[in-house]
Enzyme design. Sequence first.
Site, PDB file in Angstrom:
ATOM      1  CD  GLU A  57      16.018  -8.315  -4.426  1.00 24.57           C
ATOM      2  OE1 GLU A  57      15.396  -8.969  -5.273  1.00 24.57           O
ATOM      3  OE2 GLU A  57      15.698  -7.148  -4.081  1.00 24.57           O
ATOM      4  CB  CYS A  89      17.956  -7.255  -7.601  1.00 26.03           C
ATOM      5  SG  CYS A  89      17.329  -5.734  -6.868  1.00 26.03           S
ATOM      6  CB  ALA A 169     -34.221   8.448   7.750  1.00 22.26           C
ATOM      7  CB  SER A 173     -23.152   8.816   8.839  1.00 21.71           C
ATOM      8  OG  SER A 173     -22.273   9.777   8.270  1.00 21.71           O
ATOM      9  CG  ASP A 205     -20.794  12.624   4.851  1.00 22.28           C
ATOM     10  OD1 ASP A 205     -21.819  13.111   5.363  1.00 22.28           O
ATOM     11  OD2 ASP A 205     -20.663  11.411   4.621  1.00 22.28           O
ATOM     12  NE  ARG A 212      -8.482  12.687   9.758  1.00 22.51           N
ATOM     13  CZ  ARG A 212      -9.395  12.307   8.853  1.00 22.51           C
ATOM     14  NH1 ARG A 212      -9.309  12.754   7.599  1.00 22.51           N
ATOM     15  NH2 ARG A 212     -10.368  11.493   9.191  1.00 22.51           N
ATOM     16  N   GLY A 308     -21.014   5.801  -0.283  1.00 17.86           N
ATOM     17  CA  GLY A 308     -22.346   5.448   0.158  1.00 17.86           C
ATOM     18  C   GLY A 308     -22.908   4.240  -0.565  1.00 17.86           C
ATOM     19  CB  THR A 310     -25.554   5.289  -4.933  1.00 12.10           C
ATOM     20  OG1 THR A 310     -26.739   5.755  -4.286  1.00 12.10           O
ATOM     21  CG2 THR A 310     -25.774   5.288  -6.443  1.00 12.10           C
ATOM     22  CG  LEU A 311     -19.167   4.279  -6.117  1.00  7.87           C
ATOM     23  CD1 LEU A 311     -19.350   4.040  -7.612  1.00  7.87           C
ATOM     24  CD2 LEU A 311     -18.164   5.418  -5.884  1.00  7.87           C
TER      25      LEU A 311
END
Length: 380
Positions: A57, A89, A169, A173, A205, A212, A308, A310-311
């Site tokens: 505003e 405002c 497996a 990835s 990983d 980026r 992954g 699990t979480l």
Amino acid sequence: MIQNTNSDYALMARALRLAKRGRYTTDPNPRVGCVLALGERIVGEGWHQRAGEPHAERLALAQAGEAARGATAYVTLEPCCHHGRTSPCTEALIAAGVARVVCAMTDPNPLVAGQGFAQLQQAGIAVKSGVLETEARALNSGFIKRMERSLPLVRCKLAASLDGRTALANGESQWISSEASRRDVQRLRAESSAIMTGIGTILADDPSLNVRLTATELSSSATNAPVRQPLRVVVDSHWRLPLNARLLRLPGETLVVGVADAPKRIAALQAAGAQIFHCTAQNGRVNLLALLHELARREINEVLLETGATLSGAMLAAELIDELVLYLAPHIMGDMALGLFQLPPLTAMNKRIALDLIEVRRIGADIRIRARPQIGVNEK
């Protein structure tokens, strides 16, 4: 009663487009745009860019100058009426002599929540709310959830093959999705207040979990200011994060969340640059709901879950995911590869988690699916 006109919708749509320019920069504040018009002629406009800087505003009023007198202000969120990092405002709109204020929605912040409208009306300014409210709420869904429920909005980002596999497996990835999809994820990261992952993903990983893209790659209206890096959150019940983990060496902050009593290990992580949150436990692991409440307390509006099975499975089972963003790549990985969510076995079809599809879109060679879990839909 003030009637909406076609120009009200058109000018509010313009205000919403302006608000979107702050998508990557306003956090933890909401994204807000403002247009000042005399009839259908725009005399000033602006959008909120960063916390602590002028609100939409005030920028529109500064551009309009004396032309603001008698004008209508189209604002995507109720004007603030309290003293925070900036002054109210509402006071600026009243002082400028604005005749009418059209808003998309009421501000859910308890410090405002209708009081801004009341101040304007007390000053003789006509007020109308609810113009393109659905679009305005979608733009600030994380801020709204934090204000209304003391929880951030959680998006779960996943990349998988067409048969729903996220890794071989053996854990390999990179890369399942296309370069175009990975670039799209960078925009998701930049839009988020925090990026959350589990310690398993870190150990497998060693990800960066940072943005980026440059500011100009994110937005044509960007300045030369550095890109804001979301808070990196690692769910690590037993404080196993390596002290040389990549994300501890990058710009931005990393919050490690655990439950174990390990003062020496915690001290070592702090010395390596990590922030620490000793969370309450649930079955020996981090209480995920308590963690989300803590993130909201830290003014986190939107969490991007990049982790992954699990979480992600634990978050989905606990009904803590608001939206799924799934990138499906056009290849098959087979039933020995790893899946998307680690969930308890289903014993009946009515126990499935139903999804409400929001969007299906082509991104490069991949398909991006956005969907909301419909908790309880199948429990009939």
